[in-house]
Design a protein around this motif. Structure first.
Motif, PDB file in Angstrom:
ATOM      1  N   ARG A  64     -18.174 -30.786  13.113  1.00 26.51           N
ATOM      2  CA  ARG A  64     -17.053 -29.837  13.214  1.00 26.51           C
ATOM      3  C   ARG A  64     -17.048 -28.862  12.029  1.00 26.51           C
ATOM      4  NH1 ARG A  64     -13.786 -34.504  11.277  1.00 26.51           N
ATOM      5  NH2 ARG A  64     -12.783 -33.769   9.350  1.00 26.51           N
ATOM      6  N   ILE A  65     -17.873 -29.122  11.022  1.00 26.15           N
ATOM      7  CA  ILE A  65     -18.018 -28.176   9.909  1.00 26.15           C
ATOM      8  C   ILE A  65     -18.869 -27.000  10.402  1.00 26.15           C
ATOM      9  CG2 ILE A  65     -18.957 -27.843   7.587  1.00 26.15           C
ATOM     10  CD1 ILE A  65     -18.532 -30.866   7.131  1.00 26.15           C
ATOM     11  N   PRO A  66     -18.358 -25.751  10.268  1.00 27.46           N
ATOM     12  CA  PRO A  66     -19.096 -24.616  10.830  1.00 27.46           C
ATOM     13  C   PRO A  66     -20.517 -24.517  10.266  1.00 27.46           C
ATOM     14  CG  PRO A  66     -16.921 -23.941  10.059  1.00 27.46           C
ATOM     15  CD  PRO A  66     -17.112 -25.352   9.601  1.00 27.46           C
ATOM     16  N   GLY A  67     -21.468 -24.187  11.138  1.00 27.57           N
ATOM     17  CA  GLY A  67     -22.860 -24.014  10.719  1.00 27.57           C
ATOM     18  C   GLY A  67     -23.434 -22.738  11.298  1.00 27.57           C
ATOM     19  N   LYS A  68     -24.278 -22.062  10.501  1.00 29.21           N
ATOM     20  CA  LYS A  68     -24.854 -20.780  10.953  1.00 29.21           C
ATOM     21  C   LYS A  68     -25.948 -21.020  11.986  1.00 29.21           C
ATOM     22  CE  LYS A  68     -24.022 -18.045   6.775  1.00 29.21           C
ATOM     23  NZ  LYS A  68     -22.900 -18.922   6.454  1.00 29.21           N
ATOM     24  N   SER A  69     -25.894 -20.224  13.044  1.00 33.49           N
ATOM     25  CA  SER A  69     -26.908 -20.389  14.090  1.00 33.49           C
ATOM     26  C   SER A  69     -26.947 -19.128  14.951  1.00 33.49           C
ATOM     27  CB  SER A  69     -26.580 -21.620  14.937  1.00 33.49           C
ATOM     28  OG  SER A  69     -27.618 -21.892  15.850  1.00 33.49           O
ATOM     29  N   ILE A  70     -27.500 -19.296  16.156  1.00 35.32           N
ATOM     30  CA  ILE A  70     -27.548 -18.202  17.130  1.00 35.32           C
ATOM     31  C   ILE A  70     -27.047 -18.717  18.478  1.00 35.32           C
ATOM     32  CG2 ILE A  70     -29.435 -16.841  16.130  1.00 35.32           C
ATOM     33  CD1 ILE A  70     -31.339 -18.351  18.045  1.00 35.32           C
ATOM     34  N   ASP A  71     -26.685 -17.770  19.353  1.00 36.52           N
ATOM     35  CA  ASP A  71     -26.419 -18.189  20.736  1.00 36.52           C
ATOM     36  C   ASP A  71     -27.685 -17.952  21.558  1.00 36.52           C
ATOM     37  OD1 ASP A  71     -26.513 -15.497  21.416  1.00 36.52           O
ATOM     38  OD2 ASP A  71     -24.324 -15.270  21.508  1.00 36.52           O
ATOM     39  N   ILE A  72     -27.653 -18.262  22.845  1.00 39.45           N
ATOM     40  CA  ILE A  72     -28.885 -18.177  23.640  1.00 39.45           C
ATOM     41  C   ILE A  72     -29.337 -16.734  23.855  1.00 39.45           C
ATOM     42  CG2 ILE A  72     -28.638 -20.413  24.806  1.00 39.45           C
ATOM     43  CD1 ILE A  72     -27.513 -18.984  27.218  1.00 39.45           C
ATOM     44  N   ASP A  73     -28.469 -15.759  23.489  1.00 43.55           N
ATOM     45  CA  ASP A  73     -28.892 -14.360  23.553  1.00 43.55           C
ATOM     46  C   ASP A  73     -29.400 -13.862  22.201  1.00 43.55           C
ATOM     47  OD1 ASP A  73     -28.117 -14.142  26.265  1.00 43.55           O
ATOM     48  OD2 ASP A  73     -26.017 -14.038  25.621  1.00 43.55           O
ATOM     49  N   GLY A  74     -29.415 -14.763  21.214  1.00 37.34           N
ATOM     50  CA  GLY A  74     -29.962 -14.398  19.906  1.00 37.34           C
ATOM     51  C   GLY A  74     -28.941 -13.834  18.939  1.00 37.34           C
ATOM     52  N   ASN A  75     -27.661 -13.797  19.318  1.00 37.67           N
ATOM     53  CA  ASN A  75     -26.627 -13.266  18.416  1.00 37.67           C
ATOM     54  C   ASN A  75     -26.289 -14.267  17.323  1.00 37.67           C
ATOM     55  OD1 ASN A  75     -26.172 -10.921  20.108  1.00 37.67           O
ATOM     56  ND2 ASN A  75     -25.214 -12.367  21.544  1.00 37.67           N
ATOM     57  N   ALA A  76     -26.048 -13.769  16.122  1.00 37.07           N
ATOM     58  CA  ALA A  76     -25.662 -14.647  15.007  1.00 37.07           C
ATOM     59  C   ALA A  76     -24.270 -15.217  15.267  1.00 37.07           C
ATOM     60  CB  ALA A  76     -25.673 -13.863  13.693  1.00 37.07           C
ATOM     61  N   ILE A  77     -24.109 -16.504  15.060  1.00 40.39           N
ATOM     62  CA  ILE A  77     -22.806 -17.155  15.292  1.00 40.39           C
ATOM     63  C   ILE A  77     -22.575 -18.238  14.245  1.00 40.39           C
ATOM     64  CG2 ILE A  77     -22.636 -16.827  17.804  1.00 40.39           C
ATOM     65  CD1 ILE A  77     -23.771 -19.775  17.981  1.00 40.39           C
TER      66      ILE A  77
END
Ligand code: EPS
Length: 358
Positions: free
Chosen positions: A299-312
Motif C-alpha cells: 500500500r506504500i506508493p511505488g513508481k511504475s508504469i501502466d500498460i500504456d507506458g504512462n508514469a504512475i
C-alpha cells in the motif's frame, strides 16, 4: 508455450486462477491401493491457508477439497487423481484500480510483456493461490513416502527479515503461525510482524527443509539430478529467489577438507552435501534452503508504469501477506515430497527394483 506440469512418472498438473471459480490439479501416475480422504488432504491445506492469523492475508478460503477422480471407496485406483477447490472469498473489486497498472516487483510486468492480456484479479495465474493444489497433491505424496519408505519431510522458518532462527524443536513447528521450532521466540516474531504490517512494507524469508530416511540412489545423472529437480521445484514456487542444497553458497568459503563428508565405518561424519552427491542421494538427510523475496503488493506508493507506458504511482489495496515466505513452508514440503516420490518411482522403473509378477 506454457508449462503447468512437472514430474516424469508421477505427473502433476495444476489449473485455475486466484479469482476464477475453481482451482484444481491432476496427479497422474499415482500408484493404486493407498487409502486417502479429503480430510487428510485438508489437514495439510489448513497449514498453508491464509486468514489463519493476523500475519497473513485475511482472505478466508475454506479450501474444501473435492476428490473428483482416481479414488474409489477411499483408495487410489491408479487412474488420474483430480482434485478441485472452489474459490469462495475472492474480492475482485480490490483490483479494479490497478487493472491497468503494473506493480513494481510483480509478475504484472513480465506476464504483460509475454501474454499481452492479463487477469488482473488477484494476480490471476501468478497468484500464490495456485500453490494450494501443490499442497493438496503433496499430501498424497507425503503419505505414500511415509507408508512405503518411512520418509518424513519437515520445513521450518530459518530467517524472517534480519531475524535468524535456529531449527529448535521441529516437532513444534505447527504450534505457531511461523513454522518455527523455537517457540520462545514467537513473541519477538509477532512484534516484528505487527510493526511491519503497520508500516505497510513487506519482508523476505528463508525456509530450510529436510527429508529423513531418503534411500541412497535417487537422482538421474546427468540431466535429471535429484538436486537439480529439487531446485527447479523450489524455484517454481511464487517469490522464490534462491535455493541452496546442503552447504549451498557456504561451500564457496569452505576448504575441501572441511566440505567433504568423511566416512567412518560406513557412516558420514557430516552432511555438507545435503544428502546428494553428483545428483544422486546418499542416504543422508536431504537438506535444502529457499530464499523468498518480500511481497510486491504494497500500500506504500511505488513508481511504475501502466500498460500504456504512462508514469504512475501504484498503491495496492486488498489482503496481502507482509511476508509470503512464512506461508511457503508447507509448499516447500509438498514440492519436496512430489519430487522425491517421482524419483523413487523413476529409480524403481529403471532398476526394475520391483519386478512385475510372471
Ligand atoms: C495473493 C494475493 C492475495 C492472497 C492470495 C495470494 O489474494 P487476494 O488479493 O485475492 O486476497 O490472499 O493468497 C491466497 C488466496 C491463498 O490461498 O494463498 C497473491 O497475489 O499471490
Amino acid at each position: 508455450m506454457s508449462h503447468n506440469t512437472f514430474g516424469k512418472i508421477l505427473r502433476f498438473t495444476s489449473f485455475g486462477e486466484s479469482h476464477g471459480s475453481t482451482i484444481g490439479c491432476v496427479l497422474d501416475g499415482f500408484p493404486p491401493g493407498m487409502s486417502i480422504t479429503a480430510e487428510e488432504i485438508k489437514s495439510q491445506l489448513v497449514r498453508r491457508a491464509s486468514g489463519q492469523s493476523r500475519h497473513t492475508s485475511q482472505r478466508k478460503e475454506k479450501d474444501d477439497v473435492q476428490i473428483v477422480s482416481g479414488v474409489f471407496e477411499g483408495v487410489t485406483t491408479g487412474h488420474p487423481i483430480a482434485l478441485i477447490i472452489e474459490n469462495t472469498d475472492a474480492r475482485s473489486k480490490d483490483y479494479t484500480n490497478i487493472a491497468k497498472q503494473i506493480r513494481p516487483g510483480h509478475a504484472d510486468y513480465s506476464y504483460w510483456k509475454k501474454y499481452g492480456v492479463r487477469d488482473y484479479r488477484g494476480g490471476g495465474r501468478s497468484s500464490a493461490r495456485e500453490t494450494t493444489m501443490r499442497v493438496a497433491a503433496g499430501a498424497l505424496a507425503r503419505k505414500w513416502l511415509f507408508d512405503n519408505y518411512n520418509i518424513t519431510i519437515t520445513a521450518w522458518l530459518a530467517q524472517l527479515g534480519d531475524i535468524e532462527l535456529e531449527a529448535g524443536d521441529l516437532s513444534r513447528i505447527d504450534e505457531s503461525p511461523f513454522f518455527t521450532g523455537v517457540i520462545e521466540r514467537v513473541p519477538e516474531l509477532d512484534a516484528y510482524m505487527d510493526a511491519l504490517r503497520k508500516s505497510g512494507d513487506s519482508v523476505g524469508a528463508r525456509i530450510n527443509a529436510k527429508a529423513v530416511n531418503v534411500p541412497a540412489g535417487l537422482g538421474e545423472p546427468v540431466y535429471g539430478k535429484l538436486d537439480a529437480e529439487l531446485a527447479l521445484a523450489m524455484m517454481s514456487i511464487n517469490a522464490t529467489k534462491g535455493v541452496e542444497i546442503g552447504a549451498g553458497f557456504d561451500a564457496v568459503a569452505q576448504n575441501g577438507t572441511v566440505h567433504r563428508d568423511e566416512i567412518i565405518d560406513d557412516e558420514f561424519t557430516s552432511n555438507h552435501a545435503g544428502g546428494i552427491l553428483a545428483g544422486v542421494s546418499t542416504g543422508q538427510d536431504v537438506t535444502l534452503s529457499v530464499a523468498f523475496k518480500p511481497t510486491s503488493s504494497l500500500r506504500i506508493p511505488g513508481k511504475s508504469i501502466d500498460i500504456d507506458g504512462n508514469a504512475i504511482e501504484v498503491v495496492t489495496k486488498g489482503r496481502h501477506d507482509p511476508c509470503v515466505g512464512i506461508r511457503a513452508t508447507p509448499i516447500v514440503e509438498a514440492m519436496m515430497a512430489l519430487v522425491l516420490m517421482d524419483h523413487i518411482m523413476r529409480h524403481n522403473a529403471q532398476t526394475q527394483s520391483e519386478k512385475i509378477a510372471k
